[in-house]
Design an enzyme around this catalytic site. Structure first.
Site, mmCIF file in Angstrom:
data_model
loop_
_atom_site.group_PDB
_atom_site.id
_atom_site.type_symbol
_atom_site.label_atom_id
_atom_site.label_comp_id
_atom_site.label_asym_id
_atom_site.label_seq_id
_atom_site.Cartn_x
_atom_site.Cartn_y
_atom_site.Cartn_z
ATOM 1 N N TYR A 1 2.120 -11.909 52.431
ATOM 2 C CA TYR A 1 3.440 -11.356 52.751
ATOM 3 C C TYR A 1 3.389 -9.856 53.006
ATOM 4 O O TYR A 1 2.787 -9.100 52.238
ATOM 5 C CB TYR A 1 4.406 -11.619 51.595
ATOM 6 C CG TYR A 1 4.739 -13.079 51.390
ATOM 7 C CD1 TYR A 1 5.276 -13.844 52.413
ATOM 8 C CD2 TYR A 1 4.512 -13.673 50.154
ATOM 9 C CE1 TYR A 1 5.594 -15.188 52.208
ATOM 10 C CE2 TYR A 1 4.827 -15.006 49.938
ATOM 11 C CZ TYR A 1 5.361 -15.757 50.972
ATOM 12 O OH TYR A 1 5.663 -17.079 50.765
ATOM 13 N N ARG B 1 13.183 0.282 16.068
ATOM 14 C CA ARG B 1 13.383 -1.068 16.595
ATOM 15 C C ARG B 1 14.006 -1.891 15.468
ATOM 16 O O ARG B 1 15.141 -1.641 15.091
ATOM 17 C CB ARG B 1 12.018 -1.614 17.064
ATOM 18 C CG ARG B 1 12.078 -2.596 18.179
ATOM 19 C CD ARG B 1 10.702 -2.960 18.697
ATOM 20 N NE ARG B 1 9.874 -3.623 17.706
ATOM 21 C CZ ARG B 1 8.664 -4.127 17.956
ATOM 22 N NH1 ARG B 1 8.143 -4.029 19.167
ATOM 23 N NH2 ARG B 1 7.961 -4.716 17.025
ATOM 24 N N MET C 1 3.606 -16.356 44.848
ATOM 25 C CA MET C 1 3.995 -17.113 43.647
ATOM 26 C C MET C 1 2.879 -18.039 43.158
ATOM 27 O O MET C 1 2.648 -18.158 41.947
ATOM 28 C CB MET C 1 5.255 -17.939 43.934
ATOM 29 C CG MET C 1 5.821 -18.603 42.698
ATOM 30 S SD MET C 1 7.279 -19.589 43.043
ATOM 31 C CE MET C 1 8.481 -18.349 43.481
ATOM 32 N N LYS D 1 2.390 -14.964 17.078
ATOM 33 C CA LYS D 1 3.660 -15.156 17.808
ATOM 34 C C LYS D 1 3.373 -15.341 19.302
ATOM 35 O O LYS D 1 2.258 -15.074 19.774
ATOM 36 C CB LYS D 1 4.562 -13.945 17.568
ATOM 37 C CG LYS D 1 3.963 -12.644 18.054
ATOM 38 C CD LYS D 1 4.790 -11.440 17.641
ATOM 39 C CE LYS D 1 4.071 -10.174 18.045
ATOM 40 N NZ LYS D 1 4.914 -9.148 18.573
HETATM 41 C C1 LIG Z 1 5.913 -6.484 13.574
HETATM 42 C C2 LIG Z 1 4.583 -6.661 14.199
HETATM 43 N N1 LIG Z 1 3.475 -6.579 13.442
HETATM 44 C C3 LIG Z 1 2.246 -6.724 13.957
HETATM 45 C C4 LIG Z 1 2.079 -6.964 15.306
HETATM 46 C C5 LIG Z 1 0.692 -7.086 15.844
HETATM 47 O O1 LIG Z 1 0.432 -5.988 16.667
HETATM 48 P P1 LIG Z 1 -0.965 -5.878 17.454
HETATM 49 O O2 LIG Z 1 -0.955 -6.986 18.436
HETATM 50 O O3 LIG Z 1 -0.898 -4.548 18.115
HETATM 51 O O4 LIG Z 1 -2.020 -6.013 16.440
HETATM 52 C C6 LIG Z 1 3.193 -7.049 16.130
HETATM 53 C C7 LIG Z 1 3.026 -7.270 17.567
HETATM 54 O O5 LIG Z 1 3.685 -6.782 18.412
HETATM 55 C C8 LIG Z 1 4.478 -6.901 15.567
HETATM 56 O O6 LIG Z 1 5.589 -7.000 16.323
#
Ligand SMILES: Cc1ncc(COP(=O)(O)O)c(C=O)c1O
Length: 389
Positions: A279, A145, A327, A47
């Site tokens: 800055y 969550r 920036m 992701k």
């Molecule tokens: C639902 C879920 N599974 C697995 C992972 C992978 O976690 P990690 O990067 O700590 O291995 C994430 C990452 O945030 C996640 O949101």
């Protein structure tokens, strides 16, 4: 690199700045994680553009290294993988009520379900696409969550089973996510394990015993064998960073950082003692000295919180960001050293020859390595090395 390039730090492949991704390091990290959970499938979590590393090349390398599944948060990320030609198992887990999931359903993306209304959304997407959708029922075992509460679990399982019997979905998995697996002493992990097992038992009472029970991310994979079940979902470990200092450094864990960010010095100049830098003049030179201008800043994802502390490497020597990170640029005070415009600066990387890692940058800027690599901006082009590049 030629000998003279090695001496001056010149490297024609680096323009303003580049992030080089070592796909062999990704493959080696996957091997390392697989060895930690040899009985389980491995899901490579790609992701957020593979934590900033580039979703398509990383996904290809991960598949090449034997990843059984790819995991993403968003349906659009799953579709990007399919559009890149990936035909293997993919799951996604984050969407809102108005999203049309029918393209995902048609593309054989498995979808996480945390509530009856999400189940209805997925079922109607499957019906529109005239397919049975693979789903993973998610229990909130304590992260607080995503996921069904334990109280809502039984009705969710019952309804999912009814939809499965009607041919609308296949319950491929039951899953959850750990909150504190990077703190080996925390009691939260054992508590989550208990609740997860209770959730599995409740599901079994309804004759729901899917082939994939999964709970562990990188930290659980490395520190809690009892959390491995049928699949582990690894993100940060495949990028070669630590899931949390409580488990040790990436090197301690046998992981190799895959991303190296380099820039070129844009300008050097000699200034007098007492010269304010950037800055707010939070840094002032203490003698006549040379300043080197590094042409990246928080617009590129360089953490401003690292002003005055981020380490960088030029010609094999460490320097520290002097004054406020702006920036587009920041400054290092290189003293009497003969640093020149055009020299290559290693910001962070594999930690070789004393240069910093993303985990060190995180420690110096009050965040985690995940954030350092993931928020590296689109103005920094990614390039790829390694056998899978
Ligand atoms: C639902 C879920 N599974 C697995 C992972 C992978 O976690 P990690 O990067 O700590 O291995 C994430 C990452 O945030 C996640 O949101």
């Amino acid at each position: 690199m030629s000998a003279s390039q090695a001496v001056t730090g010149h490297n024609a492949s680096v323009n303003r700045a580049t992030a080089e991704i070592d796909l062999d390091a990704i493959a080696a990290n996957i091997e390392r994680l697989r060895a930690a959970a040899p009985e389980s499938l491995l899901q490579a979590v790609v992701k957020a553009d593979a934590y900033g590393h580039g979703i398509v090349p990383v996904a290809r390398a991960a598949r090449g290294a034997g990843a059984d599944y790819l995991g993403v948060a968003l349906p659009s990320e799953a579709m990007a993988l399919r559009e890149s030609g990936d035909t293997g198992p993919i799951m996604c887990w984050l969407y809102t009520p108005d999203e049309d999931l029918s393209a995902c359903a048609a593309a054989d993306i498995e979808i996480s379900v945390s509530s009856i209304s999400m189940l209805e959304q997925v079922v109607s997407a499957g019906q529109r696409s005239e397919v049975r959708v693979g789903i993973h029922l998610k229990l909130d075992s304590g992260l607080g969550r995503n996921g069904s509460t334990p109280q809502e679990w039984e009705p969710l399982v019952r309804e999912a089973k009814r939809q499965q019997d009607d041919g609308n979905v296949e319950i491929v998995g039951i899953w959850s996510h750990l909150a504190c697996a990077d703190e080996p002493e925390s009691p939260a992990t054992q508590q989550q394990l208990r609740l997860f097992c209770q959730g599995l038992a409740t599901a079994a009472d309804f004759d729901v015993q899917p082939r994939l029970r999964h709970l562990a991310a990188t930290a659980g994979t490395l520190a809690f064998p009892e959390s491995h079940f049928d699949m582990v979902r690894c993100g940060i470990g495949i990028y070669g960073l630590t899931p949390g200092g409580g488990l040790g450094s990436a090197a301690d864990l046998g992981l190799v950082p895959a991303m190296t960010v380099r820039a070129r010095v844009a300008l050097t100049k000699v200034v007098d003692s007492g010269h304010g830098v950037s800055y707010g003049h939070t840094y002032r030179t203490s003698a006549q000295t040379r300043l080197a201008l590094i042409p990246v800043g928080y617009g590129d994802g360089i953490p401003r919180a690292g002003s005055g502390s981020l380490p960088v490497d030029i010609r094999g020597k460490r320097y520290t960001a002097a004054g406020t990170i702006a920036m587009d640029q920041f400054v290092v005070d290189v003293g009497d050293d003969q640093i020149e415009a055009g020299d290559v600066v290693e910001l962070f990387g594999a930690g070789a020859a004393g240069a910093a890692t993303a985990d060190e940058w995180a420690a110096d800027s009050g965040t985690i390595g995940y954030e350092i690599v993931t928020r590296l901006g689109a103005r920094i082009p990614r390039s790829y090395v390694g056998a899978n590049s």
